[in-house]
Design a protein around this motif. Structure first.
Motif, PDB file in Angstrom:
ATOM      1  N   SER A  74       0.812  -1.221   0.000  1.00  0.00           N
ATOM      2  CA  SER A  74       0.000   0.000   0.000  1.00  0.00           C
ATOM      3  C   SER A  74       0.845   1.270   0.000  1.00  0.00           C
ATOM      4  O   SER A  74       0.317   2.355   0.201  1.00  0.00           O
ATOM      5  CB  SER A  74      -0.904   0.017   1.241  1.00  0.00           C
ATOM      6  N   VAL A  75       2.144   1.146  -0.239  1.00  0.00           N
ATOM      7  CA  VAL A  75       2.999   2.329  -0.208  1.00  0.00           C
ATOM      8  C   VAL A  75       3.082   2.968  -1.589  1.00  0.00           C
ATOM      9  O   VAL A  75       2.346   3.887  -1.915  1.00  0.00           O
ATOM     10  CB  VAL A  75       4.403   1.975   0.324  1.00  0.00           C
ATOM     11  N   LEU A  76       3.957   2.480  -2.450  1.00  0.00           N
ATOM     12  CA  LEU A  76       4.084   3.070  -3.779  1.00  0.00           C
ATOM     13  C   LEU A  76       3.036   2.554  -4.766  1.00  0.00           C
ATOM     14  O   LEU A  76       2.354   3.339  -5.410  1.00  0.00           O
ATOM     15  CB  LEU A  76       5.499   2.836  -4.313  1.00  0.00           C
ATOM     16  N   PRO A  77       2.865   1.250  -4.915  1.00  0.00           N
ATOM     17  CA  PRO A  77       1.854   0.793  -5.878  1.00  0.00           C
ATOM     18  C   PRO A  77       0.448   1.247  -5.524  1.00  0.00           C
ATOM     19  O   PRO A  77      -0.412   1.342  -6.388  1.00  0.00           O
ATOM     20  CB  PRO A  77       1.964  -0.738  -5.801  1.00  0.00           C
ATOM     21  N   GLY A  78       0.206   1.521  -4.253  1.00  0.00           N
ATOM     22  CA  GLY A  78      -1.136   1.913  -3.848  1.00  0.00           C
ATOM     23  C   GLY A  78      -1.566   3.271  -4.341  1.00  0.00           C
ATOM     24  O   GLY A  78      -2.737   3.608  -4.309  1.00  0.00           O
ATOM     25  N   LEU A  79      -0.632   4.091  -4.817  1.00  0.00           N
ATOM     26  CA  LEU A  79      -0.986   5.411  -5.301  1.00  0.00           C
ATOM     27  C   LEU A  79      -1.758   5.290  -6.613  1.00  0.00           C
ATOM     28  O   LEU A  79      -1.229   4.854  -7.630  1.00  0.00           O
ATOM     29  CB  LEU A  79       0.275   6.256  -5.522  1.00  0.00           C
ATOM     30  N   GLY A  80      -3.029   5.673  -6.574  1.00  0.00           N
ATOM     31  CA  GLY A  80      -3.826   5.668  -7.779  1.00  0.00           C
ATOM     32  C   GLY A  80      -4.048   4.300  -8.378  1.00  0.00           C
ATOM     33  O   GLY A  80      -4.201   4.158  -9.590  1.00  0.00           O
ATOM     34  N   GLY A  81      -4.066   3.270  -7.555  1.00  0.00           N
ATOM     35  CA  GLY A  81      -4.290   1.937  -8.075  1.00  0.00           C
ATOM     36  C   GLY A  81      -3.097   1.345  -8.786  1.00  0.00           C
ATOM     37  O   GLY A  81      -3.157   0.237  -9.302  1.00  0.00           O
ATOM     38  N   SER A 130       3.159   3.157 -12.049  1.00  0.00           N
ATOM     39  CA  SER A 130       3.982   2.361 -12.961  1.00  0.00           C
ATOM     40  C   SER A 130       4.524   3.222 -14.096  1.00  0.00           C
ATOM     41  O   SER A 130       5.708   3.142 -14.448  1.00  0.00           O
ATOM     42  CB  SER A 130       3.153   1.202 -13.528  1.00  0.00           C
ATOM     43  N   LEU A 131       3.663   4.071 -14.657  1.00  0.00           N
ATOM     44  CA  LEU A 131       4.105   4.960 -15.727  1.00  0.00           C
ATOM     45  C   LEU A 131       5.152   5.950 -15.229  1.00  0.00           C
ATOM     46  O   LEU A 131       6.111   6.272 -15.939  1.00  0.00           O
ATOM     47  CB  LEU A 131       2.902   5.708 -16.310  1.00  0.00           C
ATOM     48  N   PHE A 132       4.961   6.436 -14.002  1.00  0.00           N
ATOM     49  CA  PHE A 132       5.920   7.375 -13.416  1.00  0.00           C
ATOM     50  C   PHE A 132       7.290   6.734 -13.270  1.00  0.00           C
ATOM     51  O   PHE A 132       8.320   7.337 -13.617  1.00  0.00           O
ATOM     52  CB  PHE A 132       5.395   7.856 -12.064  1.00  0.00           C
ATOM     53  N   LEU A 133       7.350   5.506 -12.777  1.00  0.00           N
ATOM     54  CA  LEU A 133       8.634   4.830 -12.595  1.00  0.00           C
ATOM     55  C   LEU A 133       9.328   4.581 -13.930  1.00  0.00           C
ATOM     56  O   LEU A 133      10.561   4.660 -14.025  1.00  0.00           O
ATOM     57  CB  LEU A 133       8.423   3.509 -11.849  1.00  0.00           C
ATOM     58  N   VAL A 134       8.549   4.298 -14.963  1.00  0.00           N
ATOM     59  CA  VAL A 134       9.140   4.057 -16.287  1.00  0.00           C
ATOM     60  C   VAL A 134       9.804   5.315 -16.833  1.00  0.00           C
ATOM     61  O   VAL A 134      10.784   5.229 -17.595  1.00  0.00           O
ATOM     62  CB  VAL A 134       8.065   3.529 -17.261  1.00  0.00           C
ATOM     63  N   THR A 135       9.322   6.498 -16.453  1.00  0.00           N
ATOM     64  CA  THR A 135       9.909   7.736 -16.993  1.00  0.00           C
ATOM     65  C   THR A 135      11.376   7.892 -16.615  1.00  0.00           C
ATOM     66  O   THR A 135      12.098   8.644 -17.278  1.00  0.00           O
ATOM     67  CB  THR A 135       9.138   8.974 -16.492  1.00  0.00           C
ATOM     68  N   GLY A 183       3.287  10.566 -14.961  1.00  0.00           N
ATOM     69  CA  GLY A 183       2.590   9.416 -15.522  1.00  0.00           C
ATOM     70  C   GLY A 183       1.728   9.807 -16.710  1.00  0.00           C
ATOM     71  O   GLY A 183       1.713   9.124 -17.743  1.00  0.00           O
ATOM     72  N   MET A 184       1.005  10.929 -16.584  1.00  0.00           N
ATOM     73  CA  MET A 184       0.173  11.410 -17.685  1.00  0.00           C
ATOM     74  C   MET A 184       1.033  11.808 -18.888  1.00  0.00           C
ATOM     75  O   MET A 184       0.692  11.508 -20.041  1.00  0.00           O
ATOM     76  CB  MET A 184      -0.657  12.619 -17.234  1.00  0.00           C
ATOM     77  N   ALA A 185       2.146  12.484 -18.642  1.00  0.00           N
ATOM     78  CA  ALA A 185       3.012  12.915 -19.740  1.00  0.00           C
ATOM     79  C   ALA A 185       3.547  11.716 -20.519  1.00  0.00           C
ATOM     80  O   ALA A 185       3.561  11.718 -21.761  1.00  0.00           O
ATOM     81  CB  ALA A 185       4.169  13.746 -19.191  1.00  0.00           C
ATOM     82  N   PHE A 186       3.978  10.683 -19.794  1.00  0.00           N
ATOM     83  CA  PHE A 186       4.499   9.500 -20.484  1.00  0.00           C
ATOM     84  C   PHE A 186       3.381   8.764 -21.215  1.00  0.00           C
ATOM     85  O   PHE A 186       3.607   8.197 -22.297  1.00  0.00           O
ATOM     86  CB  PHE A 186       5.183   8.577 -19.474  1.00  0.00           C
ATOM     87  N   PHE A 187       2.192   8.762 -20.653  1.00  0.00           N
ATOM     88  CA  PHE A 187       1.054   8.123 -21.322  1.00  0.00           C
ATOM     89  C   PHE A 187       0.752   8.828 -22.645  1.00  0.00           C
ATOM     90  O   PHE A 187       0.458   8.170 -23.651  1.00  0.00           O
ATOM     91  CB  PHE A 187      -0.164   8.170 -20.404  1.00  0.00           C
ATOM     92  N   TYR A 188       0.830  10.149 -22.666  1.00  0.00           N
ATOM     93  CA  TYR A 188       0.614  10.895 -23.904  1.00  0.00           C
ATOM     94  C   TYR A 188       1.686  10.556 -24.942  1.00  0.00           C
ATOM     95  O   TYR A 188       1.407  10.492 -26.150  1.00  0.00           O
ATOM     96  CB  TYR A 188       0.618  12.393 -23.614  1.00  0.00           C
ATOM     97  N   ILE A 189       2.923  10.366 -24.470  1.00  0.00           N
ATOM     98  CA  ILE A 189       4.003   9.980 -25.391  1.00  0.00           C
ATOM     99  C   ILE A 189       3.706   8.617 -26.013  1.00  0.00           C
ATOM    100  O   ILE A 189       3.890   8.415 -27.222  1.00  0.00           O
ATOM    101  CB  ILE A 189       5.350   9.967 -24.647  1.00  0.00           C
ATOM    102  N   LEU A 190       3.220   7.685 -25.197  1.00  0.00           N
ATOM    103  CA  LEU A 190       2.880   6.358 -25.715  1.00  0.00           C
ATOM    104  C   LEU A 190       1.760   6.438 -26.753  1.00  0.00           C
ATOM    105  O   LEU A 190       1.798   5.752 -27.788  1.00  0.00           O
ATOM    106  CB  LEU A 190       2.464   5.440 -24.564  1.00  0.00           C
ATOM    107  N   ILE A 191       0.775   7.260 -26.493  1.00  0.00           N
ATOM    108  CA  ILE A 191      -0.336   7.408 -27.446  1.00  0.00           C
ATOM    109  C   ILE A 191       0.173   7.969 -28.771  1.00  0.00           C
ATOM    110  O   ILE A 191      -0.206   7.515 -29.862  1.00  0.00           O
ATOM    111  CB  ILE A 191      -1.436   8.304 -26.859  1.00  0.00           C
ATOM    112  N   ASP A 192       1.067   8.980 -28.676  1.00  0.00           N
ATOM    113  CA  ASP A 192       1.625   9.555 -29.904  1.00  0.00           C
ATOM    114  C   ASP A 192       2.430   8.525 -30.677  1.00  0.00           C
ATOM    115  O   ASP A 192       2.397   8.500 -31.918  1.00  0.00           O
ATOM    116  CB  ASP A 192       2.498  10.759 -29.559  1.00  0.00           C
ATOM    117  N   ARG A 193       3.157   7.669 -29.962  1.00  0.00           N
ATOM    118  CA  ARG A 193       3.957   6.645 -30.642  1.00  0.00           C
ATOM    119  C   ARG A 193       3.073   5.609 -31.332  1.00  0.00           C
ATOM    120  O   ARG A 193       3.453   5.035 -32.350  1.00  0.00           O
ATOM    121  CB  ARG A 193       4.876   5.951 -29.631  1.00  0.00           C
TER     122      ARG A 193
END
Length: 590
Positions: free
Chosen positions: A349-356, A361-366, A416-426
């Protein structure tokens, strides 16, 4: 007359055009969004808030109630361990029970609460009144001061998230990030807790944002005032964040790292980082000096609380020590075990618990991706450093300290949102509807925890052991100058406004306090102690000296001879005389 008609028609056309495409449309959209936010706040509060539920929240609230320009940070929740520390630094070993200095918390959040309480008193309302026979489990001050203040900080944090997203990425990312934040269970859970996490989140976010503005303005050739003012504001916000919650100091290295990278690692960047840290230390030094003068430690006994709930001091045993014996070896061995235990029990419930977990996950990938804009990369490393420091330090302290990781939830959303937008563009889906659908899916996944929380069953009242009318009535049996001993001094200090010493670890320490430190007029024992395991804790464990007292078989020399059972034998109150018969029976907790 015809000219007047044309003027009227022209004005009407301008109004219609404004509502359709111009400023009027923006005002309508902002108003609707604000109403939507207001509905979320009211719905979450109505279904989830049933009063303060934690020791720390009540402790902070009573500090705000006690705070005055002349008195400063004094507490009516007195712990034996702080009595020991104050006695060490006071002539005559006086524990200063009547104006006991708080050694556990920084002052910013209680000061904000105190301002809210004073406002209601100024307009002639008493936020602390609990009507006799009231069925409400909350105090008006919780509903009209504590809760709104935390909601305001949560709303302001969302606004900063929008500004940060707009500055670093795009207006759309900022807007969606703000919306996800307002629809996240994490944000409102902290907001209704009564803790200082929402306030700390706002000022940490403000410190990072002000430094981003400062460094970008300087890079773009702005005037000296254009970058120096936000730089100073960043220092100020970081200092307030530290004075809200000590662990927020973990944000300072991250902000300094960002300033160092943005200013040029080998072109004067070190100077900006050092100036930031020096100014920060100057701003917090008066409070550090106050603590050092009283306790010999710049942060009081806050660092010592890391020993609480360890194998040597399980449960509440740490704060109940009247003669503790701390050593470096004890700290070292106990803290290693506590850190591992904390995260082995809470890791899910610490890091993964943020926002489900989706945005986390997207934030860590950045961290494995290089953004085009250097300021985005530099800020990410600063946030990452602060997040790692917070995670490491929090493991040595309480569950509420681990929840301070939520301070970085706005940044998690943004990146996380910024990286998600990059994935959509790709993906280059081509059809705009597909892009919109994927964005809606991400928002829906992030909102699931909030939706599940709002569904029945809703939150229950925090009894046992807390029930505001009951605690207020029992505390009223003592005069304001009298002192009680209880196993929940934070609750009697907040709801009852009485000086309350925490139940010492054993009967011998109680005798010492009563005979040499402070005369005790009453003892209030609740389910906090009575519900402990009988054999392991009460019969053969650390509470064995209190078992006869709880059973009504007080020792012959015990000073509190009069006993009454409360709330169907759940609680007992002992006193030097009968204080309850004249007032009639106490209404049971609901």
């Amino acid at each position: 007359m015809a000219q007047d008609n044309r003027s009227f028609e022209s004005t009407l056309h301008d109004i219609v055009y404004s509502i359709d495409t111009g400023t009027g449309l923006k005002i309508i959209r902002v108003t609707l969004y604000f109403l939507f936010l207001l509905v979320i706040v009211m719905l979450y509060s109505a279904t989830q808030f049933r009063g303060l539920k934690t020791e720390e929240a009540m402790d902070l609230a009573q500090l705000g109630r006690n705070m005055t320009p002349s008195g400063g940070m004094v507490t009516k929740c007195v712990r034996p361990v702080t009595m020991w520390k104050v006695s060490e630094r006071t002539p005559g070993e006086n524990p200063r029970i009547d104006d006991h200095p708080d050694l556990l918390h920084p002052p910013a959040y209680p000061a904000v609460l105190a301002a809210g309480f004073k406002f209601f008193e100024f307009v002639g309302a008493d936020p602390f009144s609990i009507p006799i026979g009231s069925r409400s489990a909350t105090m008006p001050a919780e509903q009209w001061v504590v809760l709104p203040i935390n909601h305001i900080f949560t709303i302001l944090t969302g606004g900063l998230l929008f500004l940060m997203g707009k500055r670093l990425f795009s207006r759309e990312i900022g807007f969606l990030g703000m919306t996800i934040y307002y629809l996240s269970n994490v944000a409102w859970q902290d907001s209704i807790s009564g803790l200082n996490i929402s306030m700390a989140t706002f000022f940490v976010m403000a410190a990072f944002y002000a430094m981003v503005v400062s460094m970008l303005n300087r890079r773009d050739g702005s005037t000296t005032a254009g970058w120096a003012v936000p730089f100073v504001l960043s220092v100020l916000f970081a200092a307030i964040a530290f004075l809200t919650r000590y662990i927020a100091a973990a944000a300072v290295p991250g902000i300094a790292l960002f300033a160092w990278l943005m200013s040029g690692r080998f072109r004067g960047g070190t100077r900006f980082a050092l100036v930031f840290i020096v100014l920060f230390m100057v701003l917090i030094s008066p409070w550090l000096y106050r603590n050092f003068k009283i306790s010999g430690n710049p942060v009081g006994m806050a660092a010592h609380t890391s020993l609480a709930d360890t194998t040597k001091y399980p449960d509440t045993q740490f704060s109940r020590q009247l003669h503790p014996n701390f050593s470096f070896g004890q700290f070292s061995s106990e803290l290693k075990k506590k850190w591992v235990t904390n995260y082995s029990e809470n890791h899910q419930s610490v890091l993964p618990g943020l926002g489900g977990g989706v945005l986390m996950s997207l934030f860590l990938v950045t961290f494995f991706y290089h953004f085009v804009r250097p300021q985005v990369n530099y800020l990410r490393w600063g946030i990452g450093l602060s997040l790692l420091l917070t995670t490491f330090i929090a493991g040595f302290f309480s569950e509420s300290s681990i929840r301070m990781i939520h301070v970085f939830w706005p940044f998690v959303i943004l990146y996380g949102m910024a990286f998600f937008y990059i994935l959509i563009d790709r993906l280059d889906l081509g059809v705009r509807l597909y892009n919109v659908g994927l964005k809606c899916l991400l928002v829906a996944l992030a909102v699931i925890p909030l939706g599940l929380t709002l569904m029945p069953p809703h939150a229950n009242h925090p009894y046992p052991p807390y029930y505001a009318p009951f605690i207020s009535t029992v505390s009223g049996w003592l005069t304001p100058r009298e002192v009680m001993v209880t196993d929940m001094p934070w609750a009697t200090a907040w709801y009852g406004d009485r000086i309350s010493i925490q139940l010492p670890k054993d009967l011998d320490d109680f005798y010492e306090i009563n005979d040499y430190k402070q005369y005790i007029s009453g003892m209030y024992i609740t389910t906090i102690t009575k519900d402990k395991p009988f054999v392991k804790q009460l019969l053969d464990g650390p509470e064995q000296s209190w078992l006869p007292v709880m059973s009504g078989r007080t020792p012959p020399d015990f000073p509190l001879k009069q006993i009454t059972a409360l709330n169907r034998q759940d609680q007992i109150f002992l006193s030097d005389r009968d204080r309850w018969s004249a007032g009639g029976p106490v209404a049971p907790a609901q």
